[in-house]
Design a protein around this motif. Structure first.
Motif, PDB file in Angstrom:
ATOM      1  N   PHE A 257       0.985  -1.173   0.077  1.00 48.84           N
ATOM      2  CA  PHE A 257      -0.018   0.378   0.732  1.00 48.84           C
ATOM      3  C   PHE A 257       0.946   1.370   0.238  1.00 48.84           C
ATOM      4  O   PHE A 257       0.618   2.085  -0.867  1.00 48.84           O
ATOM      5  CB  PHE A 257      -1.162   0.099   0.716  1.00 48.84           C
ATOM      6  N   ALA A 258       1.975   1.545   0.802  1.00 47.78           N
ATOM      7  CA  ALA A 258       2.757   2.882   0.701  1.00 47.78           C
ATOM      8  C   ALA A 258       3.523   2.460  -0.925  1.00 47.78           C
ATOM      9  O   ALA A 258       3.543   3.809  -0.829  1.00 47.78           O
ATOM     10  CB  ALA A 258       3.255   2.879   1.858  1.00 47.78           C
ATOM     11  N   ALA A 259       3.656   1.443  -1.235  1.00 51.01           N
ATOM     12  CA  ALA A 259       4.847   1.659  -2.443  1.00 51.01           C
ATOM     13  C   ALA A 259       4.168   1.589  -3.499  1.00 51.01           C
ATOM     14  O   ALA A 259       4.388   3.071  -4.750  1.00 51.01           O
ATOM     15  CB  ALA A 259       5.895   0.639  -2.534  1.00 51.01           C
ATOM     16  N   VAL A 260       3.081   1.211  -3.276  1.00 51.97           N
ATOM     17  CA  VAL A 260       2.618   1.519  -4.746  1.00 51.97           C
ATOM     18  C   VAL A 260       0.557   2.314  -4.904  1.00 51.97           C
ATOM     19  O   VAL A 260       0.200   3.261  -5.529  1.00 51.97           O
ATOM     20  CB  VAL A 260       2.189  -0.067  -5.262  1.00 51.97           C
ATOM     21  N   CYS A 261      -0.297   1.273  -3.747  1.00 54.25           N
ATOM     22  CA  CYS A 261      -1.446   1.746  -3.601  1.00 54.25           C
ATOM     23  C   CYS A 261      -1.637   3.561  -3.174  1.00 54.25           C
ATOM     24  O   CYS A 261      -3.034   4.177  -3.396  1.00 54.25           O
ATOM     25  CB  CYS A 261      -2.099   0.888  -3.299  1.00 54.25           C
ATOM     26  N   THR A 262      -0.914   3.579  -2.556  1.00 56.08           N
ATOM     27  CA  THR A 262      -0.804   5.186  -1.535  1.00 56.08           C
ATOM     28  C   THR A 262      -1.475   6.083  -2.524  1.00 56.08           C
ATOM     29  O   THR A 262      -1.842   7.509  -2.617  1.00 56.08           O
ATOM     30  CB  THR A 262      -0.118   5.281  -0.625  1.00 56.08           C
ATOM     31  N   ALA A 263      -1.141   6.260  -3.851  1.00 54.48           N
ATOM     32  CA  ALA A 263      -1.137   7.113  -4.911  1.00 54.48           C
ATOM     33  C   ALA A 263      -2.235   7.139  -4.795  1.00 54.48           C
ATOM     34  O   ALA A 263      -2.348   8.231  -5.236  1.00 54.48           O
ATOM     35  CB  ALA A 263      -0.076   6.918  -5.998  1.00 54.48           C
ATOM     36  N   CYS A 264      -3.294   6.706  -5.062  1.00 50.73           N
ATOM     37  CA  CYS A 264      -4.536   7.032  -5.340  1.00 50.73           C
ATOM     38  C   CYS A 264      -5.696   7.014  -4.332  1.00 50.73           C
ATOM     39  O   CYS A 264      -6.630   7.579  -4.005  1.00 50.73           O
ATOM     40  CB  CYS A 264      -5.277   6.032  -6.514  1.00 50.73           C
ATOM     41  N   HIS A 265      -5.040   5.602  -3.748  1.00 53.68           N
ATOM     42  CA  HIS A 265      -6.008   5.801  -2.410  1.00 53.68           C
ATOM     43  C   HIS A 265      -6.007   6.193  -1.169  1.00 53.68           C
ATOM     44  O   HIS A 265      -6.748   6.288  -0.655  1.00 53.68           O
ATOM     45  CB  HIS A 265      -6.041   4.269  -2.180  1.00 53.68           C
ATOM     46  N   THR A 266      -5.346   7.400  -0.650  1.00 50.67           N
ATOM     47  CA  THR A 266      -5.475   8.124   0.235  1.00 50.67           C
ATOM     48  C   THR A 266      -5.577   9.140  -0.485  1.00 50.67           C
ATOM     49  O   THR A 266      -6.546  10.110   0.435  1.00 50.67           O
ATOM     50  CB  THR A 266      -3.616   8.744   0.664  1.00 50.67           C
TER      51      THR A 266
END
Length: 168
Positions: A89-98
């Motif tokens: 999540f911290a490396a990939v998903c956080t860009a959109c899901h935060t």
């Protein structure tokens, strides 16, 4: 009417005397040379770094000359260490899901995640693996394994009101 014609000096030179000519010629040579000397002096003696800048420090120079692409030597026979859901999540998903980019449900927003959690783990995993709408497959990182993507899906769903078990 008189026979006298008016003499109009439209095309006369502003230089009328030999003294004016000499001054003009001398200044035509001296002024450009003086400007060139001043510019060279400014370039040679001027400081190029701003106040408080560390542009010439050893660390800054090392960062500038470092290779653009880094690489790691990895033992091909070593067992693969999978990332946790939080790491993915911290490396990939956080860009959109935060931030909720392109309609992505924000992590922690239980109301936004409720329809996805209700659809089930398999439906969420399928969307995460293959992409849907603005979301690319595997969040845009094809190097992730399916297991790591599954861990990230469970991590985000559980932080947003779900209670899914960790993938085995």
């Amino acid at each position: 009417m008189s026979n006298e014609q008016e003499h109009i000096e439209e095309h006369s030179s502003p230089i009328k005397t030999p003294k004016q000519l000499i001054v003009t010629v001398v200044l035509a040579f001296v002024v450009p040379i003086a400007i060139i000397i001043l510019l060279v002096n400014m370039v040679v003696t001027g400081t190029k770094t701003g106040a408080g800048s560390d542009a010439l420090s050893g660390e800054a120079i090392a960062r500038r000359i470092a290779p653009v692409a880094g690489f790691e030597l990895v033992d091909a026979n070593a067992p693969k260490v999978f990332k946790t859901g939080e790491q993915v999540f911290a490396a990939v998903c956080t860009a959109c899901h935060t931030a909720g980019v392109a309609g992505a449900p924000k992590m922690g927003d239980n109301a936004a995640w409720a329809p996805f959690i209700k659809a089930g783990y398999d439906a969420m995993l399928n969307v995460a693996l293959h992409g849907k709408g603005g979301m690319p497959a595997k969040g845009g990182n094809p190097t992730l394994s399916d297991f790591e993507v599954a861990r990230a899906v469970v991590y985000m769903a559980n932080k947003s009101g779900g209670s899914l078990p960790e993938p085995a």
